[in-house]
Design an enzyme around this catalytic site. Structure first.
Site, PDB file in Angstrom:
ATOM      1  N   CYS A 380       0.840  -1.198   0.000  1.00 23.05           N
ATOM      2  CA  CYS A 380       0.000   0.000   0.000  1.00 23.05           C
ATOM      3  C   CYS A 380       0.881   1.255   0.000  1.00 23.05           C
ATOM      4  O   CYS A 380       1.521   1.567  -0.999  1.00 23.05           O
ATOM      5  CB  CYS A 380      -0.962  -0.036   1.183  1.00 23.05           C
ATOM      6  SG  CYS A 380      -2.364   1.106   1.012  1.00 23.05           S
ATOM      7  N   HIS A 519      -3.399  -5.354   0.108  1.00 25.32           N
ATOM      8  CA  HIS A 519      -2.908  -5.913   1.372  1.00 25.32           C
ATOM      9  C   HIS A 519      -2.926  -7.431   1.322  1.00 25.32           C
ATOM     10  O   HIS A 519      -3.874  -8.072   1.801  1.00 25.32           O
ATOM     11  CB  HIS A 519      -3.777  -5.409   2.533  1.00 25.32           C
ATOM     12  CG  HIS A 519      -3.584  -3.964   2.837  1.00 25.32           C
ATOM     13  ND1 HIS A 519      -2.645  -3.520   3.752  1.00 25.32           N
ATOM     14  CD2 HIS A 519      -4.180  -2.856   2.342  1.00 25.32           C
ATOM     15  CE1 HIS A 519      -2.685  -2.201   3.807  1.00 25.32           C
ATOM     16  NE2 HIS A 519      -3.604  -1.765   2.963  1.00 25.32           N
ATOM     17  N   GLU A 521      -1.343  -9.518   3.061  1.00 26.15           N
ATOM     18  CA  GLU A 521      -1.241 -10.147   4.384  1.00 26.15           C
ATOM     19  C   GLU A 521      -2.601 -10.587   4.922  1.00 26.15           C
ATOM     20  O   GLU A 521      -2.686 -11.507   5.751  1.00 26.15           O
ATOM     21  CB  GLU A 521      -0.573  -9.188   5.384  1.00 26.15           C
ATOM     22  CG  GLU A 521      -1.394  -7.983   5.805  1.00 26.15           C
ATOM     23  CD  GLU A 521      -1.292  -6.777   4.888  1.00 26.15           C
ATOM     24  OE1 GLU A 521      -1.682  -5.677   5.300  1.00 26.15           O
ATOM     25  OE2 GLU A 521      -0.813  -6.950   3.748  1.00 26.15           O
TER      26      GLU A 521
END
Length: 547
Positions: A380, A519, A521
């Site tokens: 990001c 994102h 993750e």
């Protein structure tokens, strides 16, 4: 119709209700049941989206664009069940819904009260998707006795009475403190916590007791007697080396069996825990260690980057290495050479964030990784800082910066390589936003498709050219700089399907340097590591062997 497990907490906060709920979900899945987990938070914010990370840790984003509590990340990581908007609600959202209905006249002139209107709204939320799964696990945030939580406790009391007998049970998490001076494990705080719970009409069926010491049978029987719980349903929860040992540890203590017995499910299906045994094996049997720096500005609170830290751990599991994470405050080298702070690391990760503070340090971190051939993953804002660094130092855009920083300063200082996104396509609709809009829920949120360039590094990482990832941001890299940056060697290797929004960049002449606007993750799991993190750690491992 689903069976319901309501998980509450007492004595102190942060005992691990979220992990206990997630581990129980994983154990029920291991026995062949389908599950869904929910979080009911008593705070008055509509959602955590506008909260500082120091207040509430990271914001976990779902595929359908909800900004939620970080516990939903635990739920997904342990069960693999993708969370939805309907899996997280706060007092703020509940009261907002009630007041909107009142303004529309839905209550037909009635006086609006906590009981029944607020509690009914909570109950309506709880039963969404009731027919989709075998078990619904609902965690109530905070601790029993909190004034903010009373409507939720009353709602689940009513809910259990509305359902057929045996359809709902209550699991309560407490603390058994160890007094070293007297060598005693004290049960009184747990007794008082259960007394408080029973005073509002809730009787726990299962007690999960956090303890630093083994619970002797004598104390277990005492807890059962004074708390009106079967001794075999008093479950010990000890500190673990890794949170991913929790399913096996709770199974050894009999948590899943206690829950199934409380529902009178007999004979209980035998569990298949092979996945969690493999996870535990990968944690403890490693072939080396890599050092990774997370260069951010919320480094004083690890929960601010919770999913990133866990995804790095998953990447280590995929490569059978231990990932040693160090938090590096980006502000330290805003005006310094970053080399003394970064040269010991085998990989550098720059995460997302908001605002200008610390960004010059993040830009220097990206420059250090690029010029020293250190594996780099920018997420990001971390991607945006890598693009600004490339524009300034390689592509000749000396004043490159972000419109976000100019907005903060109230004047124009930079050439906006990164700009405020005012319009984008979401499904079949065009979304429009303005700087003057409310902050909450107005970003590009949730899952979006991206198209990867054939032959690019990321296409090789994913093994495909079509992906879907979760977003949470207001600012985008301006595609008009693409040609200039690509001539300098920074490839735009992932784009939105309409070709307007850059999703991924990578340096073509670097061993491993990738920035992503989304994102990744948020979708990583211990038994299914995200490919970007698995490959980032693989590259860092290769880098460590060159040191």
């Amino acid at each position: 119709m689903a069976r319901y497990v309501f998980i509450t907490g007492g004595v102190v906060s942060s005992l691990g209700k979220g992990l206990a709920s997630a581990a129980l979900g994983a154990l029920l899945q291991a026995r062949g049941f389908s599950v869904r987990l929910r979080k009911l938070d008593p705070y008055l914010n509509v959602d955590p989206g506008t909260m500082s990370p120091y207040e509430h840790g990271e914001v976990f984003v779902t595929d359908d664009g909800a900004e939620t509590d970080l516990d939903l990340g635990h739920y997904e990581r342990f069960t693999g069940v993708a969370a939805r908007k309907t899996d997280s609600v706060s007092s703020g959202r509940i009261y907002s819904n009630v007041l909107e209905k009142e303004r529309r006249g839905d209550y037909l002139g009635k006086t609006i009260q906590v009981i029944p209107h607020v509690t009914n709204e909570i109950k309506d939320f709880i039963e969404i998707g009731d027919d989709e799964v075998d078990f619904m696990l609902c965690e109530i945030g905070g601790t029993v006795g909190d004034i903010e939580g009373l409507p939720f406790f009353e709602a689940i009391r009513q809910f259990s009475q509305d359902r057929p007998r045996g359809q709902c049970i209550f699991m309560h998490l407490t603390l058994l403190p160890w007094l070293a001076a007297s060598g005693e494990l004290k049960t009184k705080p747990t007794q008082h916590s259960v007394k408080e719970l029973r005073s509002i009409g809730l009787q726990p069926d299962v007690l999960v007791c956090r303890s630093e010491q083994p619970i002797p049978d004598k104390e277990r029987a005492k807890i059962g007697l004074f708390c009106n719980v079967r001794p075999e349903n008093v479950i010990a929860a000890y500190d673990l080396n890794s949170i991913y040992e929790a399913p096996l540890a709770y199974h050894e203590q009999g948590l899943d069996q206690a829950v199934l017995d409380a529902f009178d499910i007999s004979p209980a299906p035998k569990p298949d825990l092979s996945v969690w045994r493999d996870v535990k094996d990968r944690i403890h049997n490693t072939d080396g260690e890599v050092n990774v720096a997370i260069v951010g500005k919320y480094t004083q609170l690890e929960d601010a980057y919770k999913s990133i830290k866990e995804a790095l751990t998953h990447g280590g599991m995929a490569n059978r290495v231990r990932v040693k994470v160090e938090w590096v405050d980006a502000e330290i080298f805003d005006d310094e050479d970053p080399a003394p702070h970064l040269e010991k690391f085998h990989g550098i990760l720059v995460p997302g964030g908001f605002g200008e503070r610390g960004t010059e340090g993040k830009i220097k971190a990206a420059q250090f990784a690029r010029t020293r051939n250190v594996p780099y993953l920018g997420i990001c804002l971390g991607m945006q800082m890598a693009v600004i660094e490339a524009a300034r130092n390689v592509a000749g855009v000396k004043d490159a910066g972000s419109e976000e920083f100019d907005h903060e300063a109230g004047r124009k200082r930079f050439e906006p390589v990164v700009y405020h996104l005012k319009e984008w396509v979401q499904g079949n609709y065009t979304v429009k936003r303005d700087l003057g809009d409310d902050k909450g829920g107005t970003m590009r949120l949730g899952a979006y498709d991206a198209v990867l360039a054939e032959g690019s590094k990321v296409a090789g990482v994913y093994g495909t050219t079509a992906i879907e990832e979760r977003h949470r941001h207001r600012y985008e890299v301006d595609v008009k700089y693409r040609d200039k940056l690509e001539k300098a060697g920074l490839r735009f290797s992932g784009m939105s399907p309409d070709g307007r929004l850059p999703e991924i960049v990578e340096w073509t002449d670097h061993p491993w340097f990738i920035g992503v606007q989304f994102h990744p993750e948020l979708k990583s799991k211990p038994f299914a590591p995200h490919p970007l993190f698995a490959e980032f750690i693989r590259a860092a491992t290769a880098s460590s062997r060159l040191f």
